[in-house]
Design an enzyme around this catalytic site. Structure first.
Site, PDB file in Angstrom:
ATOM      1  N   CYS A 271      29.063  47.070  40.006  1.00  0.00           N
ATOM      2  CA  CYS A 271      28.333  45.976  39.336  1.00  0.00           C
ATOM      3  C   CYS A 271      26.883  46.288  38.986  1.00  0.00           C
ATOM      4  CB  CYS A 271      28.369  44.738  40.225  1.00  0.00           C
ATOM      5  SG  CYS A 271      30.027  44.126  40.472  1.00  0.00           S
TER       6      CYS A 271
HETATM    7  N1  NAD Z   1      34.336  44.919  42.752  1.00  0.00           N
HETATM    8  C1  NAD Z   1      33.454  43.959  42.872  1.00  0.00           C
HETATM    9  O1  NAD Z   1      32.861  43.794  43.923  1.00  0.00           O
HETATM   10  C2  NAD Z   1      33.155  42.999  41.717  1.00  0.00           C
HETATM   11  C3  NAD Z   1      32.350  41.890  41.985  1.00  0.00           C
HETATM   12  C4  NAD Z   1      32.090  40.995  40.972  1.00  0.00           C
HETATM   13  C5  NAD Z   1      32.609  41.202  39.698  1.00  0.00           C
HETATM   14  N2  NAD Z   1      33.366  42.305  39.442  1.00  0.00           N
HETATM   15  C6  NAD Z   1      33.906  42.442  38.098  1.00  0.00           C
HETATM   16  O2  NAD Z   1      35.297  42.153  38.121  1.00  0.00           O
HETATM   17  C7  NAD Z   1      35.985  42.971  37.168  1.00  0.00           C
HETATM   18  C8  NAD Z   1      37.084  43.766  37.861  1.00  0.00           C
HETATM   19  O3  NAD Z   1      36.482  44.624  38.811  1.00  0.00           O
HETATM   20  P1  NAD Z   1      37.290  45.282  40.005  1.00  0.00           P
HETATM   21  O4  NAD Z   1      36.265  45.823  40.931  1.00  0.00           O
HETATM   22  O5  NAD Z   1      38.317  44.353  40.533  1.00  0.00           O
HETATM   23  O6  NAD Z   1      38.008  46.486  39.229  1.00  0.00           O
HETATM   24  P2  NAD Z   1      39.242  47.361  39.753  1.00  0.00           P
HETATM   25  O7  NAD Z   1      39.180  48.629  38.979  1.00  0.00           O
HETATM   26  O8  NAD Z   1      39.286  47.393  41.237  1.00  0.00           O
HETATM   27  O9  NAD Z   1      40.506  46.537  39.287  1.00  0.00           O
HETATM   28  C9  NAD Z   1      40.860  46.346  37.964  1.00  0.00           C
HETATM   29  C10 NAD Z   1      42.368  46.420  37.851  1.00  0.00           C
HETATM   30  O10 NAD Z   1      42.711  46.125  36.515  1.00  0.00           O
HETATM   31  C11 NAD Z   1      43.795  46.948  36.145  1.00  0.00           C
HETATM   32  N3  NAD Z   1      43.832  46.982  34.691  1.00  0.00           N
HETATM   33  C12 NAD Z   1      43.076  47.690  33.834  1.00  0.00           C
HETATM   34  N4  NAD Z   1      43.401  47.391  32.570  1.00  0.00           N
HETATM   35  C13 NAD Z   1      44.386  46.483  32.630  1.00  0.00           C
HETATM   36  C14 NAD Z   1      45.145  45.805  31.653  1.00  0.00           C
HETATM   37  N5  NAD Z   1      44.928  45.993  30.353  1.00  0.00           N
HETATM   38  N6  NAD Z   1      46.082  44.947  32.072  1.00  0.00           N
HETATM   39  C15 NAD Z   1      46.295  44.745  33.389  1.00  0.00           C
HETATM   40  N7  NAD Z   1      45.609  45.353  34.365  1.00  0.00           N
HETATM   41  C16 NAD Z   1      44.666  46.221  33.987  1.00  0.00           C
HETATM   42  C17 NAD Z   1      43.512  48.266  36.813  1.00  0.00           C
HETATM   43  O11 NAD Z   1      44.673  49.036  36.962  1.00  0.00           O
HETATM   44  C18 NAD Z   1      42.957  47.781  38.160  1.00  0.00           C
HETATM   45  O12 NAD Z   1      43.982  47.628  39.122  1.00  0.00           O
HETATM   46  C19 NAD Z   1      34.908  43.818  36.505  1.00  0.00           C
HETATM   47  O13 NAD Z   1      34.470  43.177  35.346  1.00  0.00           O
HETATM   48  C20 NAD Z   1      33.795  43.828  37.528  1.00  0.00           C
HETATM   49  O14 NAD Z   1      32.527  44.029  36.928  1.00  0.00           O
HETATM   50  C21 NAD Z   1      33.671  43.202  40.445  1.00  0.00           C
END
Ligand code: NAD
Length: 437
Positions: A271
């Site tokens: 992030c």
């Molecule tokens: N990790 C954190 O602490 C956090 C906190 C707040 C916000 N975010 C935001 O949340 C969002 C997701 O982050 P995350 O950390 O969970 O990412 P992540 O990479 O852990 O998970 C994302 C998932 O989406 C899947 N994916 C990708 N493209 C896809 C598609 N077209 N269809 C279906 N699945 C798909 C991937 O395989 C993966 O499993 C981002 O925008 C991030 O900035 C993350």
């Protein structure tokens, strides 16, 4: 009351979560615990297989509830997106990274929106949770979702609600972190708020999706800028012979108007190093330069170089140089006690050390081996932390202060310890071997 609202209030609405990663998986669990029928979608078949086999792929998220939901047939997980039409509510948690040129990479959000548009049917609620710039929901998603002729706020509902996950935080988790929600129309807001209110402790409605989008960015920019501030002050304090950690501790006793932020080897995680650039990119459209974001980025990106400089200087004091020095990096996760190494500053430090011909090793109890990433491919496995391994190093760099590290024991057996996290604050023996960086 709409049929969807009735289903939400009766916890009968089928909740589909797209993207079962750090954000999507705990969210799925929360809706499952509230009793909703669930479908989890991901394009990564390895994740789907792992879940079906009851195996976890994110260490701090327990797999037990998932196993329970699967056994009860309350949950199905699938890579088949035609099942989207079965879901009443669809929550999108896909990645929002940056391109090589540090610009928003919205391929995942765009692709997912186009897939949803193919299966969109009347009475569905779509919510984007991925962090992004203000305007993504109404400019990028809405036109794509309306191509089939369905009208937003009437036939289907669209909202944005940012995720505020703090992995590893023992006090705050998906269930008790207030949830900001903005809708395209008032009906969209009503439906999205009703859904989250069933599973989470507090919903904070705001007037638009853009307000909700910028709220998340403000939170992360606030952290990025304040971390940059203490990082810069750390370098000055060091030059002045003052311990910045003692200063922050003293300032923290002020009961109002001061929130402590701590310096480190640089910024990490999915992030804080990324999200601010979503806003600075969008700001250009408004002829606006986001100077704080750039300045903070500049300072934070320079921190691994500062660690390198301090390491070189400490070795120099021992008549050694970086070239050929054996260096053990402790911690590659971007923060303590988690296994997430995305954008970790440890990798930037390791790369700089390797460029100077140092022999680099690492240990991280939460990251047993380093996978090849977009920027790095070290091909290393975590070196066991033994007295012998510590004694064989020219320098040991503490880059992540995992609780598993017994710092007194580390200092006892190492020759030189570079501490970027104040992890050695309680060490009483061998303080002359410690360099704060
Ligand atoms: N990790 C954190 O602490 C956090 C906190 C707040 C916000 N975010 C935001 O949340 C969002 C997701 O982050 P995350 O950390 O969970 O990412 P992540 O990479 O852990 O998970 C994302 C998932 O989406 C899947 N994916 C990708 N493209 C896809 C598609 N077209 N269809 C279906 N699945 C798909 C991937 O395989 C993966 O499993 C981002 O925008 C991030 O900035 C993350």
């Amino acid at each position: 009351m709409s049929r969807l609202l009735e289903k939400i209030n009766g916890r009968e609405a089928v909740v589909g979560v797209i993207g079962l990663g750090y954000v999507g998986l705990p969210l799925l669990v929360k809706f499952g615990e509230a009793g909703f029928p669930l479908i989890g979608f991901d394009i990564d078949c390895r994740k789907i297989d792992a879940l079906l086999n009851g195996e976890s792929y994110i260490r701090h998220i327990s797999i037990d509830p998932i196993r329970k939901f699967l056994a009860r047939k309350q949950l199905s997980v699938t890579p088949s997106f035609e099942r989207l039409s079965e879901a009443d509510c669809v929550i999108i948690c896909v990645p929002t990274p940056l391109t090589e040129k540090m610009e928003p990479d919205l391929r995942f959000v765009e692709g997912t929106t186009e897939t949803i548009a193919q299966y969109l049917r009347p009475g569905q609620l779509i919510v984007l949770e991925s962090t992004t710039y203000p305007g993504t929901t109404d400019e990028l998603m809405l036109p794509r979702l309306q191509t089939g002729g369905l009208e937003v706020g009437k036939d289907f509902y669209l909202a944005f609600s940012p995720e505020r996950e703090d992995p590893g935080n023992k006090d705050y988790h998906t269930g008790n972190i207030p949830k900001v929600v903005g809708g395209i129309t008032s009906a969209c807001l009503e439906h999205a708020s009703a859904l989250y209110a069933q599973a989470l402790s507090r919903v904070v409605p705001v007037s638009s999706t853009r307000v909700a989008e910028l709220t998340k960015l403000l939170e992360n920019i606030y952290r990025g800028v304040n971390i940059a501030l203490v990082n810069e002050l750390k370098i000055l304090a060091h030059r002045m012979g003052i311990d910045i950690w003692e200063v922050i501790e003293a300032a923290s006793t002020k009961p109002f108007g001061f929130t402590p932020f701590y310096p480190g080897p640089g910024l990490g995680g999915h992030c804080i190093p990324i999200d601010p650039f979503y806003l600075s990119w969008k700001a250009r459209e408004y002829d606006f330069a986001t100077r704080f974001i750039h300045l903070a980025g500049e300072v934070n990106v320079s921190m691994p170089y500062y660690v390198l400089e301090q390491t070189a200087e400490a070795l120099n004091g021992r008549r050694k140089c970086l070239n050929g020095a054996k260096i053990l990096v402790l911690g590659v996760a971007y923060k303590k006690d988690i296994d997430d190494d995305r954008e970790s500053p440890s990798y930037a430090v390791m790369e700089l050390l390797l460029e100077r011909q140092a022999e680099v090793y690492y240990n991280d109890p939460h990251v047993p081996r380093l996978k090849a990433g977009r920027k790095h491919d070290f091909g290393l496995e975590s070196l066991p932390l033994t007295e012998q391994n510590l004694a064989g190093m020219d320098a040991v760099l503490i880059l992540t202060d995992h609780s598993a590290y017994d710092t007194q024991w580390i200092v006892d057996h190492a020759d030189l310890v570079i501490d970027t996290r104040n992890a050695t604050r309680n060490v009483t023996r061998g303080r002359e071997k410690i360099v704060k960086a």
